[in-house]
Design a protein around this motif. Structure first.
Motif, PDB file in Angstrom:
ATOM      1  N   LYS A 277       0.810  -1.219   0.000  1.00 51.53           N
ATOM      2  CA  LYS A 277       0.000   0.000   0.000  1.00 51.53           C
ATOM      3  C   LYS A 277       0.839   1.263   0.000  1.00 51.53           C
ATOM      4  O   LYS A 277       0.544   2.215  -0.713  1.00 51.53           O
ATOM      5  N   SER A 278       1.883   1.314   0.810  1.00 54.58           N
ATOM      6  CA  SER A 278       2.726   2.503   0.869  1.00 54.58           C
ATOM      7  C   SER A 278       4.180   2.105   0.656  1.00 54.58           C
ATOM      8  O   SER A 278       4.667   1.141   1.250  1.00 54.58           O
ATOM      9  N   LEU A 279       4.869   2.876  -0.175  1.00 54.91           N
ATOM     10  CA  LEU A 279       6.291   2.654  -0.412  1.00 54.91           C
ATOM     11  C   LEU A 279       7.140   3.703   0.301  1.00 54.91           C
ATOM     12  O   LEU A 279       8.357   3.729   0.142  1.00 54.91           O
ATOM     13  N   ALA A 280       6.492   4.526   1.088  1.00 56.72           N
ATOM     14  CA  ALA A 280       7.206   5.571   1.823  1.00 56.72           C
ATOM     15  C   ALA A 280       8.196   4.938   2.797  1.00 56.72           C
ATOM     16  O   ALA A 280       7.917   3.900   3.411  1.00 56.72           O
ATOM     17  N   GLY A 281       9.348   5.575   2.935  1.00 54.70           N
ATOM     18  CA  GLY A 281      10.348   5.093   3.872  1.00 54.70           C
ATOM     19  C   GLY A 281      11.248   4.011   3.334  1.00 54.70           C
ATOM     20  O   GLY A 281      12.129   3.530   4.048  1.00 54.70           O
ATOM     21  N   LEU A 282      11.050   3.616   2.071  1.00 52.19           N
ATOM     22  CA  LEU A 282      11.945   2.632   1.468  1.00 52.19           C
ATOM     23  C   LEU A 282      13.250   3.299   1.058  1.00 52.19           C
ATOM     24  O   LEU A 282      13.312   4.514   0.871  1.00 52.19           O
ATOM     25  N   PRO A 283      14.318   2.520   0.899  1.00 52.16           N
ATOM     26  CA  PRO A 283      15.598   3.114   0.492  1.00 52.16           C
ATOM     27  C   PRO A 283      15.573   3.583  -0.952  1.00 52.16           C
ATOM     28  O   PRO A 283      14.745   3.117  -1.754  1.00 52.16           O
ATOM     29  N   PRO A 284      16.476   4.496  -1.316  1.00 54.63           N
ATOM     30  CA  PRO A 284      16.583   4.931  -2.709  1.00 54.63           C
ATOM     31  C   PRO A 284      16.740   3.738  -3.647  1.00 54.63           C
ATOM     32  O   PRO A 284      17.245   2.679  -3.251  1.00 54.63           O
ATOM     33  N   ALA A 285      16.309   3.938  -4.904  1.00 53.84           N
ATOM     34  CA  ALA A 285      16.239   2.807  -5.829  1.00 53.84           C
ATOM     35  C   ALA A 285      16.810   3.144  -7.193  1.00 53.84           C
ATOM     36  O   ALA A 285      16.727   4.278  -7.665  1.00 53.84           O
ATOM     37  N   PHE A 286      17.385   2.122  -7.812  1.00 55.45           N
ATOM     38  CA  PHE A 286      17.703   2.115  -9.241  1.00 55.45           C
ATOM     39  C   PHE A 286      16.862   1.010  -9.856  1.00 55.45           C
ATOM     40  O   PHE A 286      16.905  -0.146  -9.401  1.00 55.45           O
ATOM     41  N   ASP A 309       6.081   8.692  -3.364  1.00 56.20           N
ATOM     42  CA  ASP A 309       6.224   8.505  -1.913  1.00 56.20           C
ATOM     43  C   ASP A 309       7.556   9.040  -1.398  1.00 56.20           C
ATOM     44  O   ASP A 309       8.034   8.647  -0.331  1.00 56.20           O
ATOM     45  N   ALA A 310       8.165   9.935  -2.178  1.00 54.94           N
ATOM     46  CA  ALA A 310       9.377  10.660  -1.770  1.00 54.94           C
ATOM     47  C   ALA A 310      10.597   9.761  -1.619  1.00 54.94           C
ATOM     48  O   ALA A 310      11.479  10.032  -0.805  1.00 54.94           O
ATOM     49  N   VAL A 311      10.651   8.696  -2.420  1.00 51.12           N
ATOM     50  CA  VAL A 311      11.830   7.823  -2.448  1.00 51.12           C
ATOM     51  C   VAL A 311      12.663   8.190  -3.676  1.00 51.12           C
ATOM     52  O   VAL A 311      12.156   8.139  -4.807  1.00 51.12           O
ATOM     53  N   ALA A 312      13.908   8.586  -3.462  1.00 50.21           N
ATOM     54  CA  ALA A 312      14.782   8.950  -4.576  1.00 50.21           C
ATOM     55  C   ALA A 312      14.952   7.742  -5.496  1.00 50.21           C
ATOM     56  O   ALA A 312      15.426   6.684  -5.065  1.00 50.21           O
ATOM     57  N   THR A 313      14.567   7.892  -6.766  1.00 52.33           N
ATOM     58  CA  THR A 313      14.517   6.749  -7.677  1.00 52.33           C
ATOM     59  C   THR A 313      15.073   7.125  -9.039  1.00 52.33           C
ATOM     60  O   THR A 313      14.697   8.147  -9.614  1.00 52.33           O
TER      61      THR A 313
END
Length: 355
Positions: A277-286, A309-313
């Protein structure tokens, strides 16, 4: 008639899972290509076209549902010898919760506070092995000067997500708990995987976030398998997901992993990254994927959700590339560019300069 080498098999089969064999183990080729395949080939990057034709030549063989055990044997027989100068060690670690212990391979341990990667292999949840990843992960560990732990998680359909997810998490927790002994910097542990392994890595990042025991700092997802609805309730556009991993294989992989039919309302959220449901708080992603890969739409959607969700991607889409192109066509410039982008994303995540 196309000819395949041992190198072709070793590079392609673990991710694509589409090789067909006759009863005696000899390859079965399709001389004629159907209209759907011809249309898909028209979308392939010219540099990858000869490789795509080889992949397409396997299409009329036995389906994955009937041939996955044979493919596993071929993978086991095509493992590249390890590099002599990069150490690796095999460990069996406990998982608990009534789940069998899991084998891991620790590559390039030692040194002083190196970054580390917890790696989960590809194979549609039903194929592949950590042993087949030793050589390529030695090469990666050497290039990045890092430690890599690759996990031999239990395959489906013999074991569902309830087993493999816990095994992967146990390996991550073991890496974190033994960081000092391994020469690993606890603050620089990433997760990474390709295809189904990318799905596992995404799940691992979610589980680590929710349990709050291991601070994963980056997730590197290579054409990740993220959504059980692809091919079951959501069909890809024409030309997408025809070369390499296709809809029938995907439905079989997810059904085996879930222990039930994919795409339904009863599919457990904890087994499918795209259903989280929420991906907030996950680590940055490639996230890297080809434009005609079966997973391109679900990967783009997942990247957008991470961004929202403010995850640097970082999302890297390779025009005209199919599933597993960087393995099957590793010597092409388009694959080298993709690998270069992936490696630099990891370098930056580890606080090092791109090359």
């Amino acid at each position: 008639m196309p000819e395949f080498t041992r190198r072709d098999i070793a590079r392609g089969v673990a991710l694509l899972g589409t090789m067909a064999t006759l009863g005696d183990g000899s390859p079965l080729f399709a001389e004629a290509l159907d209209a759907k395949t011809k249309a898909a080939l028209a979308l392939v990057n010219p540099e990858l076209l000869s490789i795509a034709r080889k992949e397409a030549a396997w299409r009329n063989g036995p389906p994955l549902t009937k041939n996955y055990l044979n493919i596993r044997k071929q993978i086991d027989g095509s493992v590249a010898p390890p590099l002599p100068d990069i150490p690796f060690a095999k460990h069996s670690i406990p998982v608990g919760k009534g789940i069998p212990d899991v084998i891991i391979y620790v590559i390039n341990a030692g040194g002083t506070k190196r970054p580390a990667i917890l790696h989960t292999h590809g194979g549609g949840f039903v194929l592949g092995s950590a042993r087949s990843e030793i050589r390529p992960k030695q090469e990666m560990a050497k290039a990045l000067d890092c430690t890599i732990v690759t996990v031999d998680y239990a395959l489906a359909p013999e074991a569902t997500y309830r087993v493999s997810v816990e095994q992967n998490y146990a390996a991550l927790k073991w890496l974190y708990d033994h960081a000092a002994t391994l020469g690993v910097d606890r603050k620089r542990i990433a997760v990474m995987g390709e295809s189904a392994g990318g799905g596992h890595a995404a799940l691992l990042a979610i589980v680590a976030r929710d349990r709050g025991e291991v601070p994963v700092m980056f997730q590197c997802l290579i054409y990740p398998m993220l959504d059980d609805r692809t091919g079951s309730t959501r069909m890809p556009p024409p030309g997408i997901g025809v070369i390499g991993w296709d809809v029938p294989a995907n439905v079989f992989g997810w059904r085996s992993f879930l222990g039930q039919q994919p795409g339904t309302a009863t599919v457990p959220v904890t087994a499918v990254p795209a259903r989280t449901k929420s991906l907030a708080g996950l680590p940055p992603a490639f996230i890297g994927v080809g434009s005609i890969d079966l997973f391109v739409d679900e990967d783009i959607t997942y990247a957008k959700r991470l961004i929202d969700d403010a995850v640097a991607t970082e999302l890297h889409i390779v025009p005209g590339a199919f599933h597993g192109f960087d393995g099957a066509g590793a010597d092409t410039s388009i694959a080298k560019q993709f690998t270069h982008a992936k490696m630099n994303a990891l370098r930056r995540a580890f606080g090092e300069q791109s090359v």
